[in-house]
Design a protein around this motif. Structure first.
Motif: not given
Length: 75
Positions: A21-22, A25-26, A28-29, A37-38, A41-42, A45
């Motif tokens: 998953q990480c 996400c990385r 995509v960002l 988007a970033a 996601i932040n 989190i």
């Protein structure tokens, strides 16, 4: 011994899922031009991180109240 093997088995696959998953996400960002988007996601989190701390604090508070009441009744 069987319980240790089952625990290791589930822990191993749980860690694999987290790492996958990480990486998604990385990717995509890093590929996106906009930072919305970033930021989303932040924020997610932070939200997911805050809830367990709030729950643990609430449980600790109720335990503190329980023990402080029992000490005051003994006096």
């Amino acid at each position: 011994m069987k319980q240790k093997a089952v625990f290791f088995f589930f822990s191993f696959f749980f860690i694999l899922k987290i790492n996958a998953q990480c990486a998604m996400c990385r990717a995509v960002l890093e590929s996106g031009e906009d930072q919305s988007a970033a930021e989303g996601i932040n924020d997610g989190i932070i939200f997911l991180m805050a809830i367990p701390y709030i729950l643990v604090a609430a449980i600790a508070y109720f335990i503190y109240l329980k023990y402080s009441k029992s000490k005051s009744l003994k006096k």
